[in-house]
Design a protein around this motif. Structure first.
Motif, PDB file in Angstrom:
ATOM      1  N   LEU A 322       1.007  -5.937 -14.891  1.00 55.82           N
ATOM      2  CA  LEU A 322       0.421  -5.213 -13.773  1.00 55.82           C
ATOM      3  C   LEU A 322       0.725  -3.732 -13.964  1.00 55.82           C
ATOM      4  CD1 LEU A 322      -1.128  -6.019 -11.183  1.00 55.82           C
ATOM      5  CD2 LEU A 322       1.068  -6.051  -9.980  1.00 55.82           C
ATOM      6  N   ALA A 323      -0.319  -2.913 -13.986  1.00 51.70           N
ATOM      7  CA  ALA A 323      -0.152  -1.478 -14.246  1.00 51.70           C
ATOM      8  C   ALA A 323      -0.739  -0.662 -13.102  1.00 51.70           C
ATOM      9  CB  ALA A 323      -0.838  -1.106 -15.561  1.00 51.70           C
ATOM     10  N   VAL A 324      -0.295   0.577 -13.031  1.00 52.52           N
ATOM     11  CA  VAL A 324      -0.777   1.514 -12.009  1.00 52.52           C
ATOM     12  C   VAL A 324      -1.270   2.768 -12.719  1.00 52.52           C
ATOM     13  CG1 VAL A 324      -0.097   2.992 -10.069  1.00 52.52           C
ATOM     14  CG2 VAL A 324       0.822   0.662 -10.248  1.00 52.52           C
ATOM     15  N   PHE A 325      -2.483   3.226 -12.388  1.00 52.58           N
ATOM     16  CA  PHE A 325      -2.922   4.511 -12.903  1.00 52.58           C
ATOM     17  C   PHE A 325      -2.087   5.596 -12.243  1.00 52.58           C
ATOM     18  CE2 PHE A 325      -7.031   2.653 -14.431  1.00 52.58           C
ATOM     19  CZ  PHE A 325      -6.972   3.182 -15.708  1.00 52.58           C
ATOM     20  N   LYS A 326      -1.458   6.441 -13.042  1.00 52.24           N
ATOM     21  CA  LYS A 326      -0.414   7.307 -12.493  1.00 52.24           C
ATOM     22  C   LYS A 326      -0.947   8.408 -11.589  1.00 52.24           C
ATOM     23  CE  LYS A 326       0.233  10.474 -16.442  1.00 52.24           C
ATOM     24  NZ  LYS A 326       1.203  10.868 -17.482  1.00 52.24           N
ATOM     25  N   ASN A 327      -2.237   8.717 -11.660  1.00 52.24           N
ATOM     26  CA  ASN A 327      -2.783   9.747 -10.790  1.00 52.24           C
ATOM     27  C   ASN A 327      -3.450   9.175  -9.552  1.00 52.24           C
ATOM     28  OD1 ASN A 327      -1.815  11.684 -12.441  1.00 52.24           O
ATOM     29  ND2 ASN A 327      -3.787  12.488 -13.114  1.00 52.24           N
ATOM     30  N   THR A 328      -3.133   7.946  -9.193  1.00 54.77           N
ATOM     31  CA  THR A 328      -3.607   7.407  -7.937  1.00 54.77           C
ATOM     32  C   THR A 328      -3.153   8.310  -6.789  1.00 54.77           C
ATOM     33  OG1 THR A 328      -3.389   5.579  -6.354  1.00 54.77           O
ATOM     34  CG2 THR A 328      -1.565   5.902  -7.868  1.00 54.77           C
ATOM     35  N   ASP A 329      -3.996   8.486  -5.766  1.00 54.54           N
ATOM     36  CA  ASP A 329      -3.560   9.271  -4.610  1.00 54.54           C
ATOM     37  C   ASP A 329      -2.899   8.382  -3.559  1.00 54.54           C
ATOM     38  OD1 ASP A 329      -5.706   7.982  -3.430  1.00 54.54           O
ATOM     39  OD2 ASP A 329      -6.955   9.762  -3.264  1.00 54.54           O
ATOM     40  N   ASN A 330      -2.624   7.136  -3.953  1.00 53.81           N
ATOM     41  CA  ASN A 330      -1.898   6.237  -3.049  1.00 53.81           C
ATOM     42  C   ASN A 330      -0.796   5.537  -3.840  1.00 53.81           C
ATOM     43  OD1 ASN A 330      -1.056   4.665  -0.931  1.00 53.81           O
ATOM     44  ND2 ASN A 330      -3.023   3.636  -0.594  1.00 53.81           N
ATOM     45  N   LEU A 331       0.076   6.335  -4.451  1.00 57.92           N
ATOM     46  CA  LEU A 331       1.141   5.776  -5.273  1.00 57.92           C
ATOM     47  C   LEU A 331       2.072   4.887  -4.456  1.00 57.92           C
ATOM     48  CD1 LEU A 331       2.586   5.573  -7.972  1.00 57.92           C
ATOM     49  CD2 LEU A 331       3.800   7.698  -7.418  1.00 57.92           C
ATOM     50  N   ASP A 332       2.360   5.287  -3.240  1.00 55.90           N
ATOM     51  CA  ASP A 332       3.246   4.478  -2.398  1.00 55.90           C
ATOM     52  C   ASP A 332       2.640   3.102  -2.137  1.00 55.90           C
ATOM     53  OD1 ASP A 332       5.627   4.219  -0.564  1.00 55.90           O
ATOM     54  OD2 ASP A 332       4.020   3.992   0.918  1.00 55.90           O
ATOM     55  N   GLY A 333       1.340   3.080  -1.795  1.00 56.49           N
ATOM     56  CA  GLY A 333       0.684   1.802  -1.549  1.00 56.49           C
ATOM     57  C   GLY A 333       0.594   0.953  -2.803  1.00 56.49           C
ATOM     58  N   ALA A 334       0.306   1.594  -3.951  1.00 53.25           N
ATOM     59  CA  ALA A 334       0.220   0.864  -5.219  1.00 53.25           C
ATOM     60  C   ALA A 334       1.563   0.250  -5.579  1.00 53.25           C
ATOM     61  CB  ALA A 334      -0.264   1.796  -6.325  1.00 53.25           C
ATOM     62  N   THR A 335       2.636   1.009  -5.360  1.00 54.10           N
ATOM     63  CA  THR A 335       3.977   0.496  -5.653  1.00 54.10           C
ATOM     64  C   THR A 335       4.317  -0.676  -4.743  1.00 54.10           C
ATOM     65  OG1 THR A 335       4.665   2.720  -6.319  1.00 54.10           O
ATOM     66  CG2 THR A 335       6.406   1.124  -5.875  1.00 54.10           C
ATOM     67  N   LYS A 336       3.938  -0.568  -3.474  1.00 55.09           N
ATOM     68  CA  LYS A 336       4.174  -1.681  -2.550  1.00 55.09           C
ATOM     69  C   LYS A 336       3.406  -2.930  -2.994  1.00 55.09           C
ATOM     70  CE  LYS A 336       5.144   1.019   1.638  1.00 55.09           C
ATOM     71  NZ  LYS A 336       4.626   1.453   2.959  1.00 55.09           N
ATOM     72  N   PHE A 337       2.205  -2.732  -3.531  1.00 58.39           N
ATOM     73  CA  PHE A 337       1.408  -3.873  -3.983  1.00 58.39           C
ATOM     74  C   PHE A 337       2.054  -4.539  -5.204  1.00 58.39           C
ATOM     75  CE2 PHE A 337      -2.358  -5.604  -6.342  1.00 58.39           C
ATOM     76  CZ  PHE A 337      -2.617  -6.641  -5.453  1.00 58.39           C
ATOM     77  N   VAL A 338       2.564  -3.731  -6.129  1.00 56.83           N
ATOM     78  CA  VAL A 338       3.257  -4.294  -7.293  1.00 56.83           C
ATOM     79  C   VAL A 338       4.499  -5.058  -6.833  1.00 56.83           C
ATOM     80  CG1 VAL A 338       4.495  -3.748  -9.414  1.00 56.83           C
ATOM     81  CG2 VAL A 338       2.385  -2.536  -8.869  1.00 56.83           C
ATOM     82  N   LYS A 339       5.226  -4.496  -5.881  1.00 53.25           N
ATOM     83  CA  LYS A 339       6.415  -5.180  -5.354  1.00 53.25           C
ATOM     84  C   LYS A 339       6.029  -6.514  -4.725  1.00 53.25           C
ATOM     85  CE  LYS A 339      10.376  -4.566  -2.239  1.00 53.25           C
ATOM     86  NZ  LYS A 339      11.062  -3.640  -1.302  1.00 53.25           N
ATOM     87  N   PHE A 340       4.920  -6.532  -3.991  1.00 52.54           N
ATOM     88  CA  PHE A 340       4.445  -7.762  -3.351  1.00 52.54           C
ATOM     89  C   PHE A 340       4.058  -8.806  -4.396  1.00 52.54           C
ATOM     90  CE2 PHE A 340       0.675 -10.175  -1.965  1.00 52.54           C
ATOM     91  CZ  PHE A 340       1.185 -10.835  -0.852  1.00 52.54           C
ATOM     92  N   MET A 341       3.278  -8.401  -5.395  1.00 47.78           N
ATOM     93  CA  MET A 341       2.770  -9.349  -6.397  1.00 47.78           C
ATOM     94  C   MET A 341       3.892  -9.897  -7.282  1.00 47.78           C
ATOM     95  SD  MET A 341      -0.572  -9.766  -6.045  1.00 47.78           S
ATOM     96  CE  MET A 341      -1.436 -10.054  -7.592  1.00 47.78           C
ATOM     97  N   THR A 342       4.968  -9.130  -7.431  1.00 47.97           N
ATOM     98  CA  THR A 342       6.078  -9.597  -8.267  1.00 47.97           C
ATOM     99  C   THR A 342       7.257 -10.107  -7.434  1.00 47.97           C
ATOM    100  OG1 THR A 342       7.001  -7.345  -8.430  1.00 47.97           O
ATOM    101  CG2 THR A 342       5.464  -8.048 -10.159  1.00 47.97           C
ATOM    102  N   SER A 343       7.055 -10.255  -6.132  1.00 52.29           N
ATOM    103  CA  SER A 343       8.105 -10.830  -5.291  1.00 52.29           C
ATOM    104  C   SER A 343       8.319 -12.296  -5.649  1.00 52.29           C
ATOM    105  CB  SER A 343       7.729 -10.708  -3.808  1.00 52.29           C
ATOM    106  OG  SER A 343       6.598 -11.517  -3.511  1.00 52.29           O
ATOM    107  N   ASP A 344       9.482 -12.822  -5.370  1.00 52.94           N
ATOM    108  CA  ASP A 344       9.779 -14.219  -5.704  1.00 52.94           C
ATOM    109  C   ASP A 344       8.744 -15.161  -5.110  1.00 52.94           C
ATOM    110  OD1 ASP A 344      12.011 -13.128  -6.860  1.00 52.94           O
ATOM    111  OD2 ASP A 344      13.467 -14.069  -5.516  1.00 52.94           O
ATOM    112  N   ALA A 345       8.395 -14.930  -3.836  1.00 55.60           N
ATOM    113  CA  ALA A 345       7.470 -15.834  -3.144  1.00 55.60           C
ATOM    114  C   ALA A 345       6.085 -15.820  -3.783  1.00 55.60           C
ATOM    115  CB  ALA A 345       7.379 -15.459  -1.666  1.00 55.60           C
ATOM    116  N   GLU A 346       5.549 -14.612  -4.043  1.00 60.63           N
ATOM    117  CA  GLU A 346       4.207 -14.526  -4.618  1.00 60.63           C
ATOM    118  C   GLU A 346       4.178 -15.002  -6.061  1.00 60.63           C
ATOM    119  OE1 GLU A 346       1.179 -13.869  -3.184  1.00 60.63           O
ATOM    120  OE2 GLU A 346       2.486 -14.167  -1.441  1.00 60.63           O
ATOM    121  N   GLN A 347       5.249 -14.771  -6.790  1.00 63.36           N
ATOM    122  CA  GLN A 347       5.322 -15.253  -8.161  1.00 63.36           C
ATOM    123  C   GLN A 347       5.200 -16.773  -8.227  1.00 63.36           C
ATOM    124  OE1 GLN A 347       6.162 -13.582 -11.585  1.00 63.36           O
ATOM    125  NE2 GLN A 347       4.607 -12.538 -10.364  1.00 63.36           N
TER     126      GLN A 347
END
Length: 437
Positions: A322-347
């Motif tokens: 899972l990657a993030v384009f670094k010039n996203t204007d919603n880096l905080d939201g993108a990071t939260k999404f990566v955290k969600f997708m890689t959480s124990d429950a979602e994994q």
């Protein structure tokens, strides 16, 4: 969509822009996001179809929106289009906020400079780097650099075999060596059915198998300093051995030379072929109506002995990052999404749906992933899988060599000789297509 600096893609050559390969199977247009409460996400096609993926993902995306207030607009991109789409995004300046990438592309896409580096600070935002298993982290970018992506799904190749077809042919156990597989395949290739399925027109499948055979011949496709070395004795022998399963051994149907993504899985599910070499196929087979009781799972064969390290490698370290384009204007939201997708429950939810293995340690330890099928995959990842070369030109390597193997399968299907010389010539042509430094 997100705007990315076009200059970031300076490391991508024009030849890469025509690449179409994959690892591991709506529309989007350019422009800024509707609001910081919206993310765009390109997901890879992991299930039997794009529609299957949408059914798997949408409930989880809805859950994320309920938890965070951030809506995720998902597009499931077929593997045949994914790399081209990503490379175009890195050069055009337009791409999604978050995207799936084949883990073998990590170093190539890292070299464009378009992806967010996952340094210690960024990993801390999603719970820390030590949550992930080492084998998965090994395919996240070039050695010595911060990863360009975060592991999402881990997979390994296995041998799937039809229990009834084996019993009817008097075969009591799955083959452990290639000689045994060929002997069994000849017994099974009769009455319009074939011993083994393949996807000769699928460059990504071709490169995965070519890599494993090369490992078993003690060869790689790059020198220690990262230079292409496609015509070594071991590499040539490896590709010839794979194509010979159709050309000489005749246990793969000639029509398989034209097969693309999932067609060999469909044949196996329908009983048209007795064996299949595939990565984490159980969910795909179930969705196509094949009962889990109808097939067995065993390690991919080796030349002799048992699977392990060195020349007994029997899988590439397959997976999705899972990657993030670094010039996203919603880096905080993108990071939260990566955290969600890689959480124990979602994994646990996502990897169960795709019959893959969680690259997150806590999720992998869940009893859900201790089935006999998963035991083979986990054991392979732990003991006998190797990562494809993490070099900047890796994706072009996949395209050029994968296409060379495709052309050799076409020769085999047409009855043209596949010789050591013809294999070396195709691989030599593939090496000439690699970018020059």
């Amino acid at each position: 969509m997100r705007r990315i600096r076009a200059a970031a893609a300076g490391a991508v050559t024009i030849s890469l822009l025509t690449a179409a390969t994959a690892c591991g199977g709506g529309s989007s247009s350019g422009g800024s996001n509707d609001s910081p409460k919206t993310l765009t996400y390109w997901a890879s096609n992991q299930g039997a179809s794009v529609e299957v993926d949408k059914k798997v993902l949408q409930p989880e995306l809805d859950k994320f929106e309920k938890q965070t207030g951030i809506k995720v607009k998902v597009e499931v991109v077929p593997w045949s289009d994914l790399l081209n789409r990503i490379l175009t995004a890195t050069t055009s300046g337009q791409g999604p906020d978050v995207l799936n990438i084949g883990n073998t592309w990590s170093a190539s896409l890292q070299a464009t400079g378009a992806l967010l580096p996952w340094d210690a600070e960024n990993f801390d935002k999603i719970g820390g780097k030590d949550r992930f298993v080492d084998s998965a982290l090994g395919s996240t970018g070039a050695q010595g650099k911060d990863p360009a992506a975060v592991p999402l799904y881990s997979m390994a190749y296995a041998l799937y075999y039809n229990k009834k077809m084996f019993a009817d042919a008097g075969i009591s156990q799955p083959p452990a060596t290639w000689d045994e597989l060929i002997a069994d395949g000849k017994k099974l290739s009769k009455d319009g059915k074939w011993g083994l399925g393949a996807e000769g027109s699928n460059p990504s499948e071709n490169i995965h198998h070519a890599f494993v055979f090369a490992q078993q011949h003690g060869a790689g496709f790059f020198t220690a300093d990262g230079k292409p070395d496609f015509t070594s004795e071991g590499a040539v022998a490896a590709v010839k051995q794979y194509v010979d399963l159709m050309a000489k051994d005749k246990i793969i149907a000639p029509g398989n030379a034209e097969y693309a993504q999932n067609q060999s899985v469909s044949d196996f599910a329908k009983g048209k072929s007795a064996m299949l070499l595939w990565q984490s196929a159980s969910a795909n087979l179930t969705s196509q109506g094949m009962s889990e009781d109808a097939y067995g799972i065993a390690p991919v064969p080796v030349q002799s002995g048992t699977p392990g390290t060195g020349t007994n490698v029997n899988s590439m370290v397959a997976g999705i990052n899972l990657a993030v384009f670094k010039n996203t204007d919603n880096l905080d939201g993108a990071t939260k999404f990566v955290k969600f997708m890689t959480s124990d429950a979602e994994q646990k939810i996502l990897n169960k749906a795709y019959s893959s293995i969680p690259p997150v340690k806590n999720a992998q330890a869940d009893p859900t992933f201790n089935t006999p099928a998963n035991a083979v995959l986990k054991d392979t990842l732990a003991k006998s899988a190797a990562a494809l070369p993490q070099v900047a030109d890796e994706s072009q390597f996949e395209t050029s060599v994968g296409t060379a193997v495709k052309e050799l399968f076409a020769d085999a299907a047409a009855g043209r000789p596949v010789t050591t010389e013809s294999v070396r010539a195709k691989l030599g042509k593939a090496q000439q297509q690699m970018p020059t430094k």
